[in-house]
Design a protein around this motif. Structure first.
Motif, PDB file in Angstrom:
ATOM      1  N   GLU A  57       9.486  -4.368  14.095  1.00 54.10           N
ATOM      2  CA  GLU A  57       9.180  -4.913  12.772  1.00 54.10           C
ATOM      3  C   GLU A  57       8.150  -4.050  12.053  1.00 54.10           C
ATOM      4  OE1 GLU A  57       8.048  -8.997  13.033  1.00 54.10           O
ATOM      5  OE2 GLU A  57      10.007  -9.650  13.784  1.00 54.10           O
ATOM      6  N   LEU A  58       7.210  -3.476  12.802  1.00 54.29           N
ATOM      7  CA  LEU A  58       6.224  -2.587  12.183  1.00 54.29           C
ATOM      8  C   LEU A  58       6.899  -1.330  11.649  1.00 54.29           C
ATOM      9  CD1 LEU A  58       3.251  -2.041  11.536  1.00 54.29           C
ATOM     10  CD2 LEU A  58       3.017  -1.038  13.830  1.00 54.29           C
ATOM     11  N   LEU A  59       7.817  -0.770  12.424  1.00 59.70           N
ATOM     12  CA  LEU A  59       8.561   0.397  11.957  1.00 59.70           C
ATOM     13  C   LEU A  59       9.354   0.056  10.695  1.00 59.70           C
ATOM     14  CD1 LEU A  59       9.583   3.315  12.388  1.00 59.70           C
ATOM     15  CD2 LEU A  59      11.386   2.359  13.839  1.00 59.70           C
ATOM     16  N   ALA A  60       9.995  -1.091  10.681  1.00 62.61           N
ATOM     17  CA  ALA A  60      10.771  -1.501   9.510  1.00 62.61           C
ATOM     18  C   ALA A  60       9.873  -1.682   8.294  1.00 62.61           C
ATOM     19  CB  ALA A  60      11.529  -2.797   9.809  1.00 62.61           C
ATOM     20  N   GLU A  61       8.672  -2.209   8.500  1.00 57.70           N
ATOM     21  CA  GLU A  61       7.744  -2.418   7.391  1.00 57.70           C
ATOM     22  C   GLU A  61       7.284  -1.083   6.804  1.00 57.70           C
ATOM     23  OE1 GLU A  61       3.834  -5.193   6.474  1.00 57.70           O
ATOM     24  OE2 GLU A  61       4.174  -4.483   8.518  1.00 57.70           O
ATOM     25  N   VAL A  62       6.964  -0.131   7.668  1.00 56.37           N
ATOM     26  CA  VAL A  62       6.572   1.201   7.200  1.00 56.37           C
ATOM     27  C   VAL A  62       7.723   1.852   6.450  1.00 56.37           C
ATOM     28  CG1 VAL A  62       5.971   3.531   7.965  1.00 56.37           C
ATOM     29  CG2 VAL A  62       4.833   1.550   9.001  1.00 56.37           C
ATOM     30  N   LEU A  89      -0.976  -3.504  20.159  1.00 60.87           N
ATOM     31  CA  LEU A  89      -1.518  -2.305  19.528  1.00 60.87           C
ATOM     32  C   LEU A  89      -0.422  -1.254  19.401  1.00 60.87           C
ATOM     33  CD1 LEU A  89      -5.082  -1.635  21.012  1.00 60.87           C
ATOM     34  CD2 LEU A  89      -4.480  -1.839  18.594  1.00 60.87           C
ATOM     35  N   CYS A  90      -0.357  -0.608  18.235  1.00 61.97           N
ATOM     36  CA  CYS A  90       0.667   0.410  17.996  1.00 61.97           C
ATOM     37  C   CYS A  90       0.089   1.565  17.195  1.00 61.97           C
ATOM     38  CB  CYS A  90       1.850  -0.162  17.217  1.00 61.97           C
ATOM     39  SG  CYS A  90       2.860  -1.352  18.122  1.00 61.97           S
ATOM     40  N   GLY A  91       0.563   2.757  17.490  1.00 63.82           N
ATOM     41  CA  GLY A  91       0.330   3.909  16.639  1.00 63.82           C
ATOM     42  C   GLY A  91       1.595   4.199  15.856  1.00 63.82           C
ATOM     43  N   GLY A  92       1.433   4.921  14.758  1.00 61.35           N
ATOM     44  CA  GLY A  92       2.597   5.265  13.956  1.00 61.35           C
ATOM     45  C   GLY A  92       2.416   6.595  13.261  1.00 61.35           C
ATOM     46  N   TYR A  93       3.548   7.260  13.007  1.00 57.98           N
ATOM     47  CA  TYR A  93       3.545   8.529  12.296  1.00 57.98           C
ATOM     48  C   TYR A  93       4.775   8.594  11.421  1.00 57.98           C
ATOM     49  CZ  TYR A  93       3.107  13.462  11.237  1.00 57.98           C
ATOM     50  OH  TYR A  93       2.966  14.647  10.558  1.00 57.98           O
ATOM     51  N   PHE A  94       4.630   9.086  10.177  1.00 56.38           N
ATOM     52  CA  PHE A  94       5.790   9.221   9.317  1.00 56.38           C
ATOM     53  C   PHE A  94       5.741  10.512   8.516  1.00 56.38           C
ATOM     54  CE2 PHE A  94       2.862   6.601   6.735  1.00 56.38           C
ATOM     55  CZ  PHE A  94       2.798   7.331   5.559  1.00 56.38           C
ATOM     56  N   LEU A  95       6.941  10.944   8.095  1.00 50.67           N
ATOM     57  CA  LEU A  95       7.127  12.162   7.313  1.00 50.67           C
ATOM     58  C   LEU A  95       7.841  11.815   6.022  1.00 50.67           C
ATOM     59  CD1 LEU A  95       8.912  14.290  10.055  1.00 50.67           C
ATOM     60  CD2 LEU A  95       6.526  14.512   9.472  1.00 50.67           C
ATOM     61  N   THR A  96       7.404  12.397   4.925  1.00 53.01           N
ATOM     62  CA  THR A  96       8.175  12.382   3.694  1.00 53.01           C
ATOM     63  C   THR A  96       8.265  13.815   3.177  1.00 53.01           C
ATOM     64  OG1 THR A  96       6.240  11.959   2.281  1.00 53.01           O
ATOM     65  CG2 THR A  96       7.435  10.039   3.107  1.00 53.01           C
ATOM     66  N   GLY A  97       9.202  14.057   2.299  1.00 52.35           N
ATOM     67  CA  GLY A  97       9.361  15.410   1.784  1.00 52.35           C
ATOM     68  C   GLY A  97      10.077  15.414   0.445  1.00 52.35           C
ATOM     69  N   ARG A  98       9.817  16.443  -0.348  1.00 59.08           N
ATOM     70  CA  ARG A  98      10.484  16.597  -1.648  1.00 59.08           C
ATOM     71  C   ARG A  98      11.426  17.793  -1.673  1.00 59.08           C
ATOM     72  NH1 ARG A  98       5.875  16.173  -6.193  1.00 59.08           N
ATOM     73  NH2 ARG A  98       5.098  17.991  -5.040  1.00 59.08           N
ATOM     74  N   VAL A 125       0.835  -1.201   0.000  1.00 53.59           N
ATOM     75  CA  VAL A 125       0.000   0.000   0.000  1.00 53.59           C
ATOM     76  C   VAL A 125       0.865   1.244   0.000  1.00 53.59           C
ATOM     77  CG1 VAL A 125      -1.655   1.341   1.362  1.00 53.59           C
ATOM     78  CG2 VAL A 125      -1.983  -1.116   1.091  1.00 53.59           C
ATOM     79  N   LEU A 126       1.890   1.261   0.834  1.00 48.67           N
ATOM     80  CA  LEU A 126       2.775   2.416   0.911  1.00 48.67           C
ATOM     81  C   LEU A 126       3.640   2.537  -0.345  1.00 48.67           C
ATOM     82  CD1 LEU A 126       3.887   2.152   4.635  1.00 48.67           C
ATOM     83  CD2 LEU A 126       2.531   3.995   3.639  1.00 48.67           C
ATOM     84  N   ALA A 127       4.163   1.436  -0.818  1.00 47.69           N
ATOM     85  CA  ALA A 127       5.047   1.473  -1.980  1.00 47.69           C
ATOM     86  C   ALA A 127       4.321   1.926  -3.234  1.00 47.69           C
ATOM     87  CB  ALA A 127       5.674   0.096  -2.195  1.00 47.69           C
ATOM     88  N   ASP A 128       3.002   1.716  -3.276  1.00 48.35           N
ATOM     89  CA  ASP A 128       2.209   2.121  -4.441  1.00 48.35           C
ATOM     90  C   ASP A 128       1.928   3.613  -4.467  1.00 48.35           C
ATOM     91  OD1 ASP A 128       0.688   1.350  -6.809  1.00 48.35           O
ATOM     92  OD2 ASP A 128      -1.093   1.901  -5.642  1.00 48.35           O
ATOM     93  N   VAL A 186      11.688  10.849   5.264  1.00 47.58           N
ATOM     94  CA  VAL A 186      12.377  11.744   6.205  1.00 47.58           C
ATOM     95  C   VAL A 186      12.506  11.095   7.576  1.00 47.58           C
ATOM     96  CG1 VAL A 186      12.281  13.981   7.380  1.00 47.58           C
ATOM     97  CG2 VAL A 186      11.603  13.810   4.973  1.00 47.58           C
ATOM     98  N   ALA A 187      11.376  10.672   8.159  1.00 49.45           N
ATOM     99  CA  ALA A 187      11.406  10.071   9.492  1.00 49.45           C
ATOM    100  C   ALA A 187      10.126   9.283   9.716  1.00 49.45           C
ATOM    101  CB  ALA A 187      11.562  11.142  10.575  1.00 49.45           C
ATOM    102  N   ALA A 188      10.188   8.343  10.646  1.00 54.76           N
ATOM    103  CA  ALA A 188       9.011   7.554  11.020  1.00 54.76           C
ATOM    104  C   ALA A 188       9.151   7.130  12.471  1.00 54.76           C
ATOM    105  CB  ALA A 188       8.853   6.332  10.119  1.00 54.76           C
ATOM    106  N   ALA A 189       8.012   6.950  13.127  1.00 58.79           N
ATOM    107  CA  ALA A 189       7.998   6.507  14.516  1.00 58.79           C
ATOM    108  C   ALA A 189       6.846   5.536  14.720  1.00 58.79           C
ATOM    109  CB  ALA A 189       7.850   7.694  15.469  1.00 58.79           C
ATOM    110  N   VAL A 190       7.059   4.550  15.563  1.00 57.39           N
ATOM    111  CA  VAL A 190       6.011   3.622  15.983  1.00 57.39           C
ATOM    112  C   VAL A 190       6.063   3.558  17.504  1.00 57.39           C
ATOM    113  CG1 VAL A 190       5.257   1.209  15.996  1.00 57.39           C
ATOM    114  CG2 VAL A 190       5.970   2.270  13.850  1.00 57.39           C
TER     115      VAL A 190
END
Length: 231
Positions: A190-195, A25-34, A4-7, A205-209
């Motif tokens: 593993e969830l962080l690595a998958e994201v 149960l986990c929450g997650g947040y990520f950043l991307t940028g151009r 889903v993310l790679a698409d 840029v960054a991600a957190a779980v």
């Protein structure tokens, strides 16, 4: 979830609520940028919060630098902008999740008008999550459309994801709907690595779980100068 993310070549910012294969149960947040300014950011870990801050000496930009997650008074709130602090304060004052996210607006960054995306989780019982998205409607209306949806009873492997953008690598458009996916992750790391693996290396840029109630122990990864740096 990786597919889903790679698409989505440029998802912007994203929020995630998932239950790992191990039942966590986990929450997650990520950043991307151009742009250079969007890439020069990192997630600063604090006792009960995560903040998006500049990596260098550049000044504060309200659309790029903000409180991204906070635990306070039995609630966890995370999202992509200044509304995280607003929603957290409203919950602390006794409002429920729907009232706390009422009246939120999309970002003032025409022409794309980035949605404000927010997740609220109640830490006082088995955590339930509420997703909120404030976005500009298609057409001529300018007032924000606000989606608020409760997400409950995730089974192991279930994941719910919301991003600000949908992109094929060239055209970028704002989106609001949730995406339901599956995760193969067995634990938080593993969830962080998958994201992280699902995000395009040229924009990530960054991600957190993090586990609800344990934001101070969030697992975080950053991309700096083409190198993945765990924090």
């Amino acid at each position: 979830m990786h597919e889903v993310l790679a698409d989505n070549r440029y998802p912007g910012r994203g929020v995630l609520w998932a239950r790992t294969r191990g039942g966590l149960l986990c929450g997650g947040y990520f950043l991307t940028g151009r742009s250079a300014a969007s890439k020069e950011r990192f997630l600063r870990q604090e006792e009960h919060a995560l903040s998006v801050v500049p990596t260098g000496e550049s000044g504060h930009d309200a659309l790029r630098h903000y409180l991204a997650a906070r635990e306070r008074g039995g609630w966890l709130v995370f999202g992509n902008g200044e509304q995280v602090a607003v929603v957290s304060d409203r919950l602390h004052q006794g409002n429920g999740p729907y009232q706390a996210m009422e009246g939120l607006e999309y970002e003032p960054d025409p022409p794309i008008c980035t949605p404000r995306i927010t997740v609220v989780a109640d830490l006082r019982t088995e955590p339930h999550a509420w997703f909120g998205a404030a976005r500009r409607p298609r057409g001529h209306r300018t007032g924000a459309d606000l989606l608020t949806l409760a997400v409950r009873e995730l089974k192991p492997g279930d994941a719910v994801l919301m991003t600000t953008y949908r992109s094929d690598g060239e055209r970028v458009e704002a989106v609001a709907p949730l995406v339901e996916a599956r995760t193969e992750a067995g634990d938080r790391q593993e969830l962080l690595a998958e994201v992280w693996a699902g995000l395009s290396p040229e924009v990530r840029v960054a991600a957190a779980v993090f586990e609800p109630g344990r934001l101070a122990d969030a697992a975080i990864v950053h991309q700096r100068s083409g190198t993945t740096q765990p924090v």
